[in-house]
Design an enzyme around this catalytic site. Structure first.
Site, PDB file in Angstrom:
ATOM      1  N   GLU A  38      -5.181  -8.483   0.477  1.00  0.00           N
ATOM      2  CA  GLU A  38      -5.888  -8.073   1.699  1.00  0.00           C
ATOM      3  C   GLU A  38      -7.346  -7.856   1.361  1.00  0.00           C
ATOM      4  O   GLU A  38      -7.669  -7.140   0.411  1.00  0.00           O
ATOM      5  CB  GLU A  38      -5.367  -6.744   2.260  1.00  0.00           C
ATOM      6  CG  GLU A  38      -4.086  -6.821   3.005  1.00  0.00           C
ATOM      7  CD  GLU A  38      -3.751  -5.504   3.719  1.00  0.00           C
ATOM      8  OE1 GLU A  38      -4.671  -4.746   4.094  1.00  0.00           O
ATOM      9  OE2 GLU A  38      -2.550  -5.253   3.892  1.00  0.00           O
ATOM     10  N   GLU A  56       0.804  -1.217   0.000  1.00  0.00           N
ATOM     11  CA  GLU A  56       0.000   0.000   0.000  1.00  0.00           C
ATOM     12  C   GLU A  56       0.840   1.271   0.000  1.00  0.00           C
ATOM     13  O   GLU A  56       0.720   2.116   0.903  1.00  0.00           O
ATOM     14  CB  GLU A  56      -0.964   0.012   1.189  1.00  0.00           C
ATOM     15  CG  GLU A  56      -1.973  -1.110   1.150  1.00  0.00           C
ATOM     16  CD  GLU A  56      -2.973  -1.053   2.305  1.00  0.00           C
ATOM     17  OE1 GLU A  56      -2.844  -0.164   3.164  1.00  0.00           O
ATOM     18  OE2 GLU A  56      -3.858  -1.902   2.336  1.00  0.00           O
TER      19      GLU A  56
HETATM   20  O1  IFM Z   1      -4.390  -3.103   9.020  1.00  0.00           O
HETATM   21  C1  IFM Z   1      -4.369  -2.532   7.755  1.00  0.00           C
HETATM   22  C2  IFM Z   1      -3.153  -2.994   6.972  1.00  0.00           C
HETATM   23  O2  IFM Z   1      -1.975  -2.716   7.656  1.00  0.00           O
HETATM   24  C3  IFM Z   1      -3.107  -2.284   5.649  1.00  0.00           C
HETATM   25  N1  IFM Z   1      -4.356  -2.424   4.946  1.00  0.00           N
HETATM   26  C4  IFM Z   1      -5.572  -2.144   5.652  1.00  0.00           C
HETATM   27  C5  IFM Z   1      -5.605  -2.900   6.958  1.00  0.00           C
HETATM   28  C6  IFM Z   1      -6.908  -2.575   7.729  1.00  0.00           C
HETATM   29  O3  IFM Z   1      -6.963  -1.234   8.012  1.00  0.00           O
END
Ligand code: IFM
Length: 451
Positions: free
Chosen positions: A356, A174
């Site tokens: 994710e 990210e």
């Molecule tokens: O916990 C975070 C992660 O570190 C990065 N993506 C989003 C998740 C939830 O907020």
């Protein structure tokens, strides 16, 4: 399973080599921040800024995964996942970010990787999930062009040490989030809040990505390399003057600033002019290196509104009141997930792995010490249905990883918001698999892995 996921009839089974996994990150779970020679990171510093983190929480102990990794690998085995995406803590290997190497830190990831392989779980190693060594931030962090060399040297150390056992590498997790929140909005570490620092950080992270792809390919035979991008539709929060433009700007920073130069070789038109002052001849060719896959992190749509007083001319906004939301208020829109997967597939023409996806909640065990999380199950069911729908429409999606294996340190929310399939009772560190863990295990078991 859900009408709005776009599925109107049962989907064909996923291929046998579809990768089901779970994801975590170093600072969010490891704890042991002052153990065995680890150096401080920008998050250790940030957690000590008054008011920065809910409840004054820190990652000092987190899930104590550093000491309990074997239990956590056993939990993954029970889930039946084929893959585990974790991140390496740069300051655990190089306490000052460069220079002397910390053998005890290297040895920790040896143990973790070996335990995963013994459990038949493929390690997916992410080099950077936001815990920059503090010593490098003292030199300007990602705003310093030298960060490109610092990062690729660190990547070379990782490749030399683990490349015999690890083949899947992500350069960054990210990048749009940690640069926007850390250098433009100053919500996250290193809390800079300055547009030119933000633009420099974007460009140097992109250069570091390109340099590191080359390093990994040269040092690890058969390396499979990608970057993990947060990707979601950006909508205008209202109909006011400038709101649509605000959403378009957020979209350029959030969805385009990293994958477009990395894969297509140019910055999005909306930000090309602000990036130009930091570019040197040949930079875009240095950034645009061949990658093997596109990592997608997706939760739900995001919103912006015009704000003439804000440094970037827009402000982050809440979703409208009338949309379906998760227990922590994030919009639930599986059809947006389906469309995102289709859009990424068509734009970048790479195999897609969802690295994710998950739902946050504020929850606790019931009187029988069980954690029932029907909202999370409904979310995961709808989103995995949407993934199937995207595949049916042609998107080359090859894997899906739930965020997260464990409840963990959720950045500015501290420990209040829980995303785990497994509940963590922080005072005792007891792990309690939630109902969603059993649900996910059944989903995976219904999809036998390739022999
Ligand atoms: O916990 C975070 C992660 O570190 C990065 N993506 C989003 C998740 C939830 O907020």
């Amino acid at each position: 399973m859900s009408a709005d996921s776009g599925t109107t009839r049962p989907s064909p089974p996923l291929p046998r080599d579809f990768v089901w996994g779970v994801s975590t990150s170093s600072y969010q779970i490891e704890g042991a921040t002052q153990v065995d020679g680890r150096g401080p990171s920008i998050w250790d510093t940030h957690c000590r800024r008054p008011g920065a983190i809910a409840n004054g929480d820190t990652g000092d102990v987190a899930c104590d995964h550093y000491h309990r990794y074997q239990d956590d690998v056993a939990l993954m085995r029970e889930l039946g996942v084929r893959a585990y995406r974790f991140s390496v803590a740069w300051p655990r290997l190089l306490p000052r970010g460069r220079g002397p190497v910390n053998e005890a830190g290297l040895a920790f990831y040896d143990r973790l990787i070996d335990a995963l392989l013994a459990a038949n779980i493929e390690p997916w190693l992410c080099l950077y999930h936001w815990d920059l060594p503090q010593a490098l931030d003292d030199l300007g962090g990602w705003t310093n062009r030298d960060s490109v060399g610092w990062f690729s040297d660190y990547a070379a150390l990782v490749a030399h040490r683990y490349g015999d056992r690890v083949k899947r590498f992500a350069t960054f997790n990210e990048p749009s989030v940690f640069t926007l929140f850390g250098y433009a909005f100053a919500w996250n570490a290193p809390a800079v809040g300055e547009p030119s620092a933000f633009h420099k950080a974007i460009h140097h992270v992109n250069l570091a990505h390109g340099a590191t792809v080359d390093v990994l390919r040269s040092l690890v035979p058969a390396a499979s390399v990608g970057c993990i991008h947060n990707r979601q539709p950006c909508f205008a929060a209202g109909n006011g003057p400038g709101d649509a433009e605000a959403a378009a700007k957020l979209d350029a920073y959030w969805n385009g600033a990293f994958p477009d130069p990395q894969i297509l070789g140019h910055y999005p038109a909306a930000i090309a002019a602000v990036m130009e002052p930091w570019e040197q001849p040949g930079d875009l060719a240095r950034i645009c290196r061949r990658v093997d896959w596109f990592g997608v992190n997706h939760y739900g749509p995001i919103y912006a509104r015009a704000d003439a007083g804000a440094a970037l001319g827009f402000a982050w906004a809440d979703p409208p009141k009338d949309v379906p939301r998760s227990p922590i208020g994030w919009q639930v829109a599986p059809e947006a997930f389906r469309d995102t997967l289709l859009e990424v597939d068509r734009r970048y023409r790479l195999p897609v792995f969802v690295l994710e996806n998950g739902a946050g909640a504020v929850e606790q065990p019931d009187a029988k010490a069980q954690v029932n999380d029907p909202e999370r199950i409904a979310y995961l069911a709808a989103y995995t249905d949407a993934l199937r729908a995207a595949r049916e429409q042609g998107a080359d999606v090859r894997g899906y990883f739930v965020w997260s294996l464990l409840d963990n340190f959720e950045w500015g929310s501290g420990y209040a918001n829980r995303f785990g399939l497994v509940y963590v009772d922080y005072p005792t560190q007891r792990r309690i698999p939630k109902a969603s863990a059993a649900w996910y295990a059944r989903l995976i078991a219904g999809q036998p892995a390739a022999a």
